[in-house]
Design a protein around this motif. Sequence first.
Motif, PDB file in Angstrom:
ATOM      1  N   ILE A 184       0.834  -1.208   0.000  1.00 32.54           N
ATOM      2  CA  ILE A 184       0.000   0.000   0.000  1.00 32.54           C
ATOM      3  C   ILE A 184       0.867   1.255   0.000  1.00 32.54           C
ATOM      4  O   ILE A 184       0.565   2.245  -0.674  1.00 32.54           O
ATOM      5  CB  ILE A 184      -0.935  -0.005   1.225  1.00 32.54           C
ATOM      6  CG1 ILE A 184      -2.044  -1.043   1.025  1.00 32.54           C
ATOM      7  CG2 ILE A 184      -1.541   1.379   1.464  1.00 32.54           C
ATOM      8  CD1 ILE A 184      -2.927  -1.251   2.229  1.00 32.54           C
ATOM      9  N   ALA A 216      -1.140   4.969   4.042  1.00 33.17           N
ATOM     10  CA  ALA A 216      -1.294   5.446   2.663  1.00 33.17           C
ATOM     11  C   ALA A 216      -1.116   6.953   2.554  1.00 33.17           C
ATOM     12  O   ALA A 216      -0.425   7.440   1.653  1.00 33.17           O
ATOM     13  CB  ALA A 216      -2.669   5.032   2.134  1.00 33.17           C
ATOM     14  N   TYR A 225      -8.955   2.881   1.554  1.00 35.83           N
ATOM     15  CA  TYR A 225      -8.333   2.364   2.770  1.00 35.83           C
ATOM     16  C   TYR A 225      -9.011   2.903   4.025  1.00 35.83           C
ATOM     17  O   TYR A 225      -9.464   4.054   4.063  1.00 35.83           O
ATOM     18  CB  TYR A 225      -6.844   2.728   2.798  1.00 35.83           C
ATOM     19  CG  TYR A 225      -6.093   2.253   1.582  1.00 35.83           C
ATOM     20  CD1 TYR A 225      -6.018   0.901   1.265  1.00 35.83           C
ATOM     21  CD2 TYR A 225      -5.458   3.160   0.729  1.00 35.83           C
ATOM     22  CE1 TYR A 225      -5.339   0.465   0.141  1.00 35.83           C
ATOM     23  CE2 TYR A 225      -4.766   2.729  -0.395  1.00 35.83           C
ATOM     24  CZ  TYR A 225      -4.712   1.386  -0.690  1.00 35.83           C
ATOM     25  OH  TYR A 225      -4.039   0.959  -1.803  1.00 35.83           O
TER      26      TYR A 225
END
Length: 293
Positions: free
Chosen positions: A12, A75, A67
């Motif tokens: 990610i 992130a 997310y």
Amino acid sequence: MAGNKLALEGKISIISFLLGFGVVLIPLIRTFAGHLDWVFDYLTGVRGKIAIAVYIAVLNGFLLIIYKGPLYKVAVRACFLGFTFGCGLIISFSQTTWTHFGWYMCSMSFFHYSEYLVTAIINPRSLSLDSFLLNHSVEYTVAAVSSWVEFTIEKLSVPELKQLSWLSLVGLVMVLCGEFLRKSAMLTAGSNFNHIVQNEKAQSHVLVTDGVYAFFRHPSYVGWFYWSIGTQVMLCNPVCIAGYTMASWRFFRERIEEEELSLLHFFGEDYLEYKKKVGTGLPFISGICINSS
């Protein structure tokens, strides 16, 4: 399960970093009809600022949707660092007197992101938001802000000082070498590496003496030491060059003594033998003193 989750966080972070880095597409698209020499002017103009603001808003909205919770926190940090790296790259290749500050932005953002990514690779069990080192300490934040303030004040009052390209190149070499040495140390140490000094020995903890550790007892600190000073040499910040040198030297002297107490406890005679053969790598820092009597 934990390993899969941490591996996911690493992936990610890569995707998010690249999304942030995508800011370079804004001037590149515009450049198809022009030349790089006006990119900086475009980005600092009203249209450029609007384009960047829209890009950031869309990215953040996308990350919020995709997310949740802890993953979003990873992130958004990685995306911010990718965005900063992209902006630094744009400035670096633009015809502007801020070129060397662009180098600095790339150096800072890459350092912090790579700390997280390499940790995700070598020691996922210790991976956390702190692995970005963005909240390293109050002193670290004050030092960073001080360098920005000095650069801005001197650029406005003594602009010729900020155009010493040869000095900035020296700083760039220091940054690249310091970064390479630190990441080499982390990769060589593998799961033995941790951003926090360990007081208890893990079962998998071994004494690493090969690779870059054959030349320096503390290569990750040596790399970080010269990297930090190099960022200020790059910016031609005389006050911060002196300040960073003294503050970093003091920090690593204390850190090395603290760490070597644990290493002696963990490895005893093996570490003593290693200590006799290999120096710390930092000037005038010998590490913890052992009383032979």
